[in-house]
Scaffold this motif. Structure first.
Motif, short mmCIF file in Angstrom:
data_model
loop_
_atom_site.label_atom_id
_atom_site.label_comp_id
_atom_site.label_asym_id
_atom_site.label_seq_id
_atom_site.Cartn_x
_atom_site.Cartn_y
_atom_site.Cartn_z
N LEU A 250 -0.74 8.11 0.82
CA LEU A 250 -1.66 8.53 -0.22
C LEU A 250 -3.06 8.62 0.39
O LEU A 250 -3.50 7.71 1.09
N THR A 251 -3.75 9.71 0.12
CA THR A 251 -5.12 9.87 0.63
C THR A 251 -6.08 10.08 -0.53
O THR A 251 -5.72 10.59 -1.58
N LYS A 252 -7.29 9.71 -0.30
CA LYS A 252 -8.33 9.75 -1.32
C LYS A 252 -8.48 11.15 -1.90
O LYS A 252 -8.53 12.14 -1.17
N ASN A 253 -8.53 11.23 -3.22
CA ASN A 253 -8.66 12.49 -3.94
C ASN A 253 -10.14 12.84 -4.11
O ASN A 253 -10.84 12.19 -4.90
N PRO A 254 -10.65 13.84 -3.42
CA PRO A 254 -12.07 14.18 -3.54
C PRO A 254 -12.43 14.75 -4.91
O PRO A 254 -13.62 14.80 -5.27
N GLU A 255 -11.42 15.18 -5.68
CA GLU A 255 -11.68 15.74 -7.00
C GLU A 255 -11.78 14.67 -8.08
O GLU A 255 -12.15 14.98 -9.22
N TYR A 256 -11.46 13.42 -7.77
CA TYR A 256 -11.50 12.37 -8.77
C TYR A 256 -12.93 12.14 -9.25
O TYR A 256 -13.87 12.13 -8.43
N TRP A 257 -13.09 11.92 -10.53
CA TRP A 257 -14.43 11.90 -11.11
C TRP A 257 -15.30 10.75 -10.60
O TRP A 257 -16.53 10.81 -10.68
N GLU A 258 -14.70 9.72 -10.08
CA GLU A 258 -15.49 8.60 -9.55
C GLU A 258 -14.98 8.26 -8.14
O GLU A 258 -14.74 7.11 -7.79
N ALA A 259 -14.87 9.32 -7.33
CA ALA A 259 -14.29 9.17 -6.00
C ALA A 259 -15.09 8.22 -5.12
O ALA A 259 -14.52 7.59 -4.22
N ASP A 260 -16.39 8.09 -5.37
CA ASP A 260 -17.19 7.24 -4.50
C ASP A 260 -16.86 5.76 -4.66
O ASP A 260 -17.25 4.94 -3.83
N THR A 261 -16.11 5.39 -5.72
CA THR A 261 -15.73 3.99 -5.90
C THR A 261 -14.35 3.69 -5.28
O THR A 261 -13.90 2.55 -5.34
N THR A 262 -13.70 4.71 -4.73
CA THR A 262 -12.44 4.50 -4.02
C THR A 262 -12.79 4.15 -2.58
O THR A 262 -13.17 5.01 -1.80
N LEU A 263 -12.66 2.87 -2.23
CA LEU A 263 -13.11 2.40 -0.93
C LEU A 263 -12.11 2.66 0.18
O LEU A 263 -12.49 2.87 1.32
N LEU A 264 -10.82 2.63 -0.16
CA LEU A 264 -9.78 2.82 0.85
C LEU A 264 -9.42 4.30 0.91
O LEU A 264 -8.94 4.87 -0.06
N ASP A 265 -9.63 4.91 2.07
CA ASP A 265 -9.41 6.34 2.20
C ASP A 265 -7.93 6.71 2.27
O ASP A 265 -7.52 7.73 1.71
N THR A 266 -7.13 5.92 2.96
CA THR A 266 -5.71 6.23 3.15
C THR A 266 -4.87 4.99 2.89
O THR A 266 -5.17 3.92 3.44
N LEU A 267 -3.87 5.14 2.05
CA LEU A 267 -2.94 4.06 1.76
C LEU A 267 -1.56 4.47 2.26
O LEU A 267 -0.94 5.39 1.73
N ASN A 268 -1.10 3.82 3.33
CA ASN A 268 0.22 4.06 3.88
C ASN A 268 1.19 3.05 3.26
O ASN A 268 0.93 1.85 3.29
N CYS A 269 2.28 3.55 2.71
CA CYS A 269 3.24 2.69 2.03
C CYS A 269 4.58 2.72 2.75
O CYS A 269 5.28 3.75 2.73
N MET A 270 4.93 1.64 3.41
CA MET A 270 6.23 1.51 4.06
C MET A 270 7.31 1.42 3.00
O MET A 270 7.20 0.66 2.04
N LEU A 271 8.36 2.21 3.13
CA LEU A 271 9.46 2.20 2.17
C LEU A 271 10.64 1.45 2.78
O LEU A 271 11.26 1.93 3.73
N SER A 272 10.94 0.28 2.24
CA SER A 272 12.02 -0.52 2.82
C SER A 272 12.51 -1.57 1.85
O SER A 272 11.72 -2.11 1.05
N ASP A 273 13.82 -1.85 1.90
CA ASP A 273 14.37 -3.00 1.20
C ASP A 273 14.99 -3.98 2.20
O ASP A 273 15.75 -4.87 1.83
N ASP A 274 14.64 -3.82 3.49
CA ASP A 274 15.09 -4.73 4.54
C ASP A 274 14.05 -5.84 4.68
O ASP A 274 13.02 -5.66 5.34
N ASP A 275 14.31 -6.98 4.06
CA ASP A 275 13.34 -8.06 4.04
C ASP A 275 12.95 -8.54 5.43
O ASP A 275 11.79 -8.90 5.69
N ASN A 276 13.91 -8.57 6.33
CA ASN A 276 13.61 -9.03 7.69
C ASN A 276 12.68 -8.06 8.40
O ASN A 276 11.75 -8.47 9.10
N ALA A 277 12.92 -6.76 8.23
CA ALA A 277 12.06 -5.75 8.84
C ALA A 277 10.66 -5.80 8.25
O ALA A 277 9.65 -5.63 8.96
#
Length: 572
Positions: A250-277
């Protein structure tokens, strides 16, 4: 300062999130109440900050979601992604509160008959990620689609219960386009709701009621939500990548009405159900946050500075399938009660969760308010309700043997082997193995554990092939309704197909009962009926175990399971 919470503090946190507002109903029709209006606070005029280096973080909050369609999602992990991509009339804040989102003001007028009329004026500076304006019609389209039985949304009941004539849409009395919502113009939305309930604001921020673009959805009905090219969003982030069974970016949406309050530019989400990994990735520093790890590591991890337990309004339980065509023996209430009574919840809590949960003997968790401000539904009703159950395990086992014999299966003689379905997770496996042993030792019932990936399991547990399935529910808002509505016979979330007209009548009636004492009494009666029918077996009340790197701060976690990362930072 982040710190590990004890269970006592967890309960205090949950109670602090609960609403204490309840409307009143007089003996005779009252004059309409004066409308209440909430307006957005004006933004402060500030100089534009100097450009900063792009920031990013990597988290894991679950395996691959079944969908990113707000109308169709039914899982907490999907809710997390959707809340970053979309925004409703209200929006959640990282402290668990709500503020106006796409609306600049909302006026609610209570009517004499208990219904309410809502006028929402949308902001002028709201746009979709492709630059097109967000309009009132986008909300109307989404809400009608949600309530339309043809859509097949498990959360359709949310809209059908909320809007004044939603039930008429559900039963086919009127067509979906007659739902009590309308776009007066591009920026004005009017709708009638069944009642101005204590959790109205929560619902207007809930993913199921977020707006959608009709042209986007209908151009690719099956795949639009998981393809970056067609996932057009109106929230803080856009979907830049969906690598199946690998990651969501997920990357910051420049069209969002209050984009300047979004501090994290990129959110990478690991997809896994392997608890050990997942744990290995966290320990290596590849993950800033993880909310799943091997259950046998919990005791040790609780002693580390990276661990925090957050309060959560949720229930871990087993659902016993009641659908026509399912296993007949499970339709005997004595069998269902015996299965419940034979489980040592304290042992499961101690061995699987390192004694960090609360053993559950009823439906509604602690932290959900009762009729009066500061009261607690669970404390009012007591720890145990119905089901012939007590907190005395030896007495429970003796009663379980008696009930199973009364059902015609003394010491399990002649009882068919049960299938116990779970999704892939070390904690679920440990729970299933412990219960399998208890049913064998105490009742003579043999069990086979069936393990599935998350998307397959979500669908399988609704079918006649399923017998007993692990389940979990985290409240969508801090009101008893979020637990009772689950099991109304017509609800899409009623995976076990429980059906009791007396229960339905109480729960449906409570939705529009304005007297708080009468409303809560209806829920208490419904819980007693439900637990005596035992369509589910409560195991423990949830808590949210989270690992986060000590330099990762500013994220929010709520009692409803939502995790918010737009305010997060990673210190060097």
């Amino acid at each position: 300062m982040k710190k590990t919470l004890t269970l006592v503090l967890t309960l205090v946190m949950i109670v602090s999130l609960a609403f204490g507002m309840f409307a009143c109903k007089t003996a005779e029709p009252a004059a309409p109440a004066a409308p209440t209006t909430e307006e957005a606070a004006p933004a402060d005029a500030t100089e534009a900050p100097a450009p900063a280096e792009p920031t990013s973080a990597t988290v894991c909050v679950g395996p691959e979601p079944a969908t990113l369609d707000p109308n169709m999602n039914e899982a907490v992990d999907g809710m997390i992604y959707i809340t970053h991509l979309y925004e409703g009339l209200y929006r959640p804040n990282t402290d668990g509160s709500f503020s106006l989102g796409q609306a600049k003001d909302i006026t609610i007028t209570d009517n004499a008959d208990g219904t309410a009329h809502v006028v929402a004026n949308l902001r002028d500076d709201i746009f979709w990620s492709d630059g097109k304006p967000v309009t009132a019609q986008d909300f109307v389209y989404s809400w009608v689609r949600l309530c339309d039985p043809a859509t097949g949304s498990s959360y359709g009941y949310i809209g059908q219960d909320f809007f004044a004539n939603g039930h008429e849409v559900a039963d086919g009395t009127i067509t979906p386009d007659m739902l009590s919502v309308k776009a007066v113009d591009d920026k004005t939305l009017e709708f009638d709701i069944a009642a101005n309930v204590p959790y109205t604001k929560d619902l207007l921020a809930f993913p199921s009621l977020m707006p959608l673009r009709q042209d986007i959805v209908e151009a690719n009905p099956e795949g639009w939500s998981v393809e970056p090219e067609t996932q057009v969003a109106n929230g803080r982030y856009i979907l830049s990548e969906f690598a199946h069974e690998s990651q969501i970016v997920l990357t910051k949406n420049p069209e969002y009405w209050e984009a300047d309050t979004t501090l994290l530019d990129t959110l990478n989400c690991m997809l896994s159900d392997d608890d050990n990994a997942i744990l290995a990735a966290f320990k290596s520093g590849d993950l800033q946050l993880a909310d799943s790890f091997p259950s046998d590591e919990l005791a040790a991890l609780r002693e580390t500075p990276e661990y925090t337990q957050f309060g959560q309004i949720g229930l871990y339980y087993l659902e016993i399938q009641q659908i026509d065509g399912g296993l007949d023996v499970l339709k005997d209430v004595n069998v269902r009660k015996a299965l419940s009574l034979a489980i040592d919840r304290d042992f499961v809590n101690q061995t699987v969760w390192a004694d960090s949960r609360i053993p559950a003997y009823s439906l509604v968790p602690y932290g959900v308010p009762d009729a009066t401000p500061g009261s607690d539904f669970r404390k009012t009703a007591g720890e145990t309700v119905g089901g012939d159950i007590s907190t005395d395990y030896a007495a429970n086992v003796a009663k379980a043997k008696e009930l199973l014999a009364a059902a015609g299966y003394p010491d399990g003689a002649g009882f068919p082997k049960l299938e116990f379905s779970i999704n892939e997770n070390t904690g679920h496996q440990a729970v299933a193995e412990a219960i399998m042993q208890m049913w064998s030792q105490n009742l003579g019932i043999q069990v086979e554990i069936a393990t599935m990936d998350w998307p397959t399991f979500q669908q399988y547990r609704k079918t006649s092939d399923c017998e007993v399935a692990r389940q979990g529910w985290i409240g969508d808002y801090t009101d008893p309704a979020t637990f009772f509505d689950l099991f109304v016979s017509t609800a899409g979330t009623n995976d076990g197909h429980y059906n009791n007209p007396e229960y339905d009548a109480l729960v449906i009636g409570a939705r529009t009962e304005m007297d708080p004492a009468k409303r809560m009494e209806m829920y208490h009666q419904a819980e007693a009926i439900f637990m005596n029918d035992m369509p589910v077996v409560p195991i423990v009340f949830y808590a949210d175990d989270v690992l986060s790197q000590t330099n990762f701060t500013g994220f929010g976690v709520t009692g409803t399971g939502l995790k918010m990362f737009w305010g997060a930072t990673v210190a060097e």
